[in-house]
Enzyme design. Structure first.
Site, PDB file in Angstrom:
ATOM      1  CG  ASP A  54      32.288  39.668  36.373  1.00 57.49           C
ATOM      2  OD1 ASP A  54      33.385  40.110  35.978  1.00 57.49           O
ATOM      3  OD2 ASP A  54      32.184  38.754  37.206  1.00 57.49           O
ATOM      4  CG  ASN A  56      35.856  37.974  35.569  1.00 54.17           C
ATOM      5  OD1 ASN A  56      36.316  38.331  36.646  1.00 54.17           O
ATOM      6  ND2 ASN A  56      34.805  37.180  35.474  1.00 54.17           N
ATOM      7  CG  HIS A 153      31.463  41.270  41.296  1.00 54.76           C
ATOM      8  ND1 HIS A 153      32.161  41.722  40.211  1.00 54.76           N
ATOM      9  CD2 HIS A 153      31.728  39.944  41.388  1.00 54.76           C
ATOM     10  CE1 HIS A 153      32.821  40.711  39.651  1.00 54.76           C
ATOM     11  NE2 HIS A 153      32.567  39.620  40.355  1.00 54.76           N
TER      12      HIS A 153
END
Length: 164
Positions: A54, A56, A153
């Site tokens: 992840d 971001n 997610h």
């Protein structure tokens, strides 16, 4: 690996950042700088490298449904996206998920729990597999696991043709 080179897999979480906090954004950008140095050091050792996790950041407009509404949001700021431009355009790393999925839009890997974002596929592509070119060339299939929602997610899975 079959070619005798070491495969290094790195699982990464990059914090979200906060467009209203210069300190938080500075921390995120410093992390991306350190991450870039580590990526390059691993590759300089002759390794196949896979960075997954992840991160971001939605790299391009096709990587989030409402890109116009997020131009000034953490995760889509120009200074964050510039790191991805550098990795993919200047340093030669491969965004394996994008290379297999095509030009987009999507597929997304994150959806807000607000409203019906998941149901309407109003998401962001912020989970990645980034690889050295030799490893990326062995990627054969990418999928986003959306059959069961257990998080905001959905896992990005990629198959690699590696004959051990």
């Amino acid at each position: 690996m079959p070619d005798g080179r070491t495969l290094t897999v790195v699982s990464v979480y990059v914090h979200t950042g906060d467009e209203t906090s210069p300190e938080r954004m500075a921390e995120k950008l410093a992390f991306l700088d350190a991450m870039t140095s580590r990526m390059e050091a691993l590759r300089a050792q002759g390794r196949h490298v896979l960075i997954t996790g992840d991160l971001n950041v939605a790299h391009r407009e096709v990587d989030l449904k409402n890109w116009k509404g997020n131009l000034s949001s953490a995760g889509f700021l120009p200074e964050e996206r510039a790191w991805f431009d550098r990795w993919f355009d200047s340093l030669g790393w491969v965004d394996v998920g994008r290379s297999l999925a095509g030009d987009g839009p999507g597929p997304y890997t994150w959806w807000s729990f607000r409203g019906r974002a998941f149901d309407n596929d109003a998401g962001w592509r912020i989970d990645y597999q980034i690889a050295t070119p030799g490893l990326a060339a062995r990627a054969t299939r990418a999928a986003i696991y959306k059959a069961r929602r257990f998080s905001d997610h959905a896992p990005l899975t990629i198959d690699y043709d590696i004959d051990w």
